[in-house]
Enzyme design. Structure first.
Site, PDB file in Angstrom:
ATOM      1  N   LYS A  54      39.421   0.117  -1.058  1.00 17.26           N
ATOM      2  CA  LYS A  54      38.423   1.193  -1.103  1.00 17.26           C
ATOM      3  C   LYS A  54      38.223   1.772   0.291  1.00 17.26           C
ATOM      4  CE  LYS A  54      34.558  -2.044  -0.510  1.00 17.26           C
ATOM      5  NZ  LYS A  54      33.268  -2.520  -1.056  1.00 17.26           N
ATOM      6  N   ARG A 151      22.330  -5.177  -6.753  1.00 19.87           N
ATOM      7  CA  ARG A 151      23.043  -3.898  -6.746  1.00 19.87           C
ATOM      8  C   ARG A 151      23.402  -3.594  -8.191  1.00 19.87           C
ATOM      9  NH1 ARG A 151      27.696  -3.629  -2.192  1.00 19.87           N
ATOM     10  NH2 ARG A 151      28.806  -4.816  -3.779  1.00 19.87           N
ATOM     11  N   HIS A 181      29.228 -10.487  -7.457  1.00 19.42           N
ATOM     12  CA  HIS A 181      29.483 -10.342  -6.026  1.00 19.42           C
ATOM     13  C   HIS A 181      28.448 -11.137  -5.243  1.00 19.42           C
ATOM     14  CE1 HIS A 181      31.378  -8.483  -2.584  1.00 19.42           C
ATOM     15  NE2 HIS A 181      30.191  -8.153  -2.091  1.00 19.42           N
ATOM     16  N   ARG A 237      38.964 -11.334  -4.790  1.00 20.10           N
ATOM     17  CA  ARG A 237      38.994  -9.977  -4.240  1.00 20.10           C
ATOM     18  C   ARG A 237      39.108 -10.076  -2.724  1.00 20.10           C
ATOM     19  NH1 ARG A 237      34.629 -10.119  -7.730  1.00 20.10           N
ATOM     20  NH2 ARG A 237      33.144  -9.927  -5.998  1.00 20.10           N
ATOM     21  N   TYR A 283      26.729  15.642  29.076  1.00 21.74           N
ATOM     22  CA  TYR A 283      25.468  16.240  28.639  1.00 21.74           C
ATOM     23  C   TYR A 283      24.260  15.422  29.095  1.00 21.74           C
ATOM     24  CZ  TYR A 283      28.174  19.246  25.499  1.00 21.74           C
ATOM     25  OH  TYR A 283      29.054  20.171  24.981  1.00 21.74           O
ATOM     26  N   CYS A 331      30.870  12.953  23.979  1.00 19.82           N
ATOM     27  CA  CYS A 331      30.764  14.295  23.405  1.00 19.82           C
ATOM     28  C   CYS A 331      31.419  14.326  22.020  1.00 19.82           C
ATOM     29  CB  CYS A 331      31.424  15.320  24.322  1.00 19.82           C
ATOM     30  SG  CYS A 331      30.915  15.223  26.047  1.00 19.82           S
ATOM     31  N   MET A 332      31.414  15.488  21.393  1.00 13.50           N
ATOM     32  CA  MET A 332      31.997  15.586  20.056  1.00 13.50           C
ATOM     33  C   MET A 332      33.489  15.285  20.068  1.00 13.50           C
ATOM     34  SD  MET A 332      32.042  18.784  17.371  1.00 13.50           S
ATOM     35  CE  MET A 332      30.268  18.760  17.100  1.00 13.50           C
ATOM     36  N   ASP A 333      34.196  15.726  21.086  1.00 18.85           N
ATOM     37  CA  ASP A 333      35.656  15.626  21.101  1.00 18.85           C
ATOM     38  C   ASP A 333      36.200  14.881  22.309  1.00 18.85           C
ATOM     39  OD1 ASP A 333      35.757  17.640  18.879  1.00 18.85           O
ATOM     40  OD2 ASP A 333      34.991  18.920  20.470  1.00 18.85           O
TER      41      ASP A 333
END
Length: 401
Positions: A54, A151, A181, A237, A283, A331-333
């Site tokens: 998953k 759950r 689980h 699992r 920043y 930063c973002m990138d």
């Protein structure tokens, strides 16, 4: 590409191109070996292994991981949502697949069409889904029992009798499995695990009293499968530990074999420059050089899943075997690190993994963020290309941009 990546021209032509100097390396041989090692634990038991792929294989890539897990001995696949199961089918995989989460009743027909097993935990769902099914193509079902996770799942052992009556009373369903689980199987204190196991046993006893036989009974996640193999019933699992990670640091010393981590995150120095004392970085100007410092800029940021907390919680990278700190806000990138000396632009920087005999493990990165190792590879975004290795050779590249 690094010289260690051995790849033929034909292979290269079949790979996705990528155009940035940040990437994930996935060692498929490690995936296969971890599954093979678990198979050896169960060599004297008739216990199947479900490889849990998953969340795009916990960020490693669902399809290549699934194939490697099957090569290692897995005979079943687990996913969280129907879309993930369909991705495996679209890739040509015919191995049995179970959706561990809820699907909508109206989508039951799609699951049945593609021979995908689904999780069921209420009578109402069965009644509703039946309207979308027919006997020519029955839906495979695993009943989920809530033994203390709080759950998904039924909580009353007596209710399973009513559910089985509905399932067996219709040609639209095939009852293949029942499972639960564990919430604390990765903790040293196993008292709650014991309570859950006993509760699950009550569900099984209820079936036996009604002379109901279910082909697959499973309760063991990675932690339980590795620690309590005699209580695994006939399927386990295998999730986090298939990727070479311990379910928790506390039980690492209890594992029956060493796990091989499959995930490394790397980038390259985009720019290196010497800044004089008193210069602010990034920043908010939260970091100011105290003396002349070499600063390296890396082309990775929070849009890649390398979140800002890495720079505020003492985060480090490896450059030529040296552990060096982030400076300023991520930063973002992009983000910046303080180097001990001048480095060539293009030098490899390791954020997770090995470099010159040193390691920044997934566990150490998780501790930095006060989280669990599961979360780290899952949040490395799809814009970071995945490079797949087997036996030391680069065999494929997945770039989803």
């Amino acid at each position: 590409m690094n010289d260690k990546w051995r790849v033929t021209k034909m292979q290269a032509e079949q790979m996705d191109p990528y155009y940035r100097d940040t990437w994930v390396e996935v060692n498929l041989s490690a995936i296969e070996q971890n599954v093979r090692s678990l198979s050896h634990v169960y060599k004297d038991q008739n216990t199947a292994i479900m490889a849990v792929v998953k969340a795009d294989g916990y960020g490693h890539g669902a399809v290549p991981v699934a194939k490697s897990a099957i090569d290692g001995g897995a005979t079943f696949l687990g996913v969280a949502i129907l879309d993930e199961a369909l991705e495996l089918r679209e890739a040509g995989m015919t191995t049995p697949v179970l959706v561990l989460g809820r699907i909508r009743p109206m989508d039951a027909r799609i699951a049945a069409k593609h021979h995908i097993a689904v999780t069921v935990f209420s009578k109402e769902w069965l009644v509703s889904a039946k309207e979308y099914l027919d006997s020519s193509n029955p839906l495979t079902i695993h009943v989920k029992c809530d033994t203390g996770m709080g759950r998904l799942g039924i909580t009353d052992p007596k209710e399973i009798k009513e559910m089985v009556q509905i399932i067996h009373g219709s040609d639209a369903f095939y009852l293949e499995g029942m499972f639960t689980h564990f919430a604390t199987a990765d903790e040293l204190d196993i008292s709650y695990y014991q309570e859950q196991f006993q509760q699950f046993q009550q569900f099984i006893n209820q079936l036996e009293e009604e002379n109901i036989s279910i082909p697959l009974i499973h309760c063991a996640n990675s932690a339980a499968a590795l620690r309590f193999p005699k209580r695994a019933f006939n399927m386990v699992r295998f999730g986090i530990s298939m990727y070479g990670l311990s379910p928790s640091p506390e039980i690492k010393h209890q594992l029956p074999f060493p796990l091989e981590p499959a995930f490394q995150l790397k980038t390259r120095l985009a720019q290196v420059k010497k800044l004089e004392a008193g210069k602010a970085i990034s920043y908010g100007a939260t970091y100011v050089t105290e003396r002349e410092e070499w600063i390296g800029t890396l082309p990775i940021g929070y849009a890649d899943g390398w979140i800002r907390a890495h720079s505020t919680n003492g985060g480090t990278v490896l450059v030529d075997g040296e552990e060096l700190p982030f400076v300023g806000r991520i930063c973002m990138d992009q983000c910046m690190v303080r180097l001990n000396s001048s480095k060539e632009e293009g030098t490899i920087v390791t954020l997770i993994g090995h470099d010159h005999g040193q390691e920044l493990s997934m566990d150490s990165v998780a501790r930095r963020l006060d989280t669990i190792n599961y979360e780290i590879p899952c949040i490395i975004s799809k814009r970071v290309p995945r490079l797949y290795f087997k036996d030391g050779n680069l065999i494929s590249v997945k770039n989803q941009i």
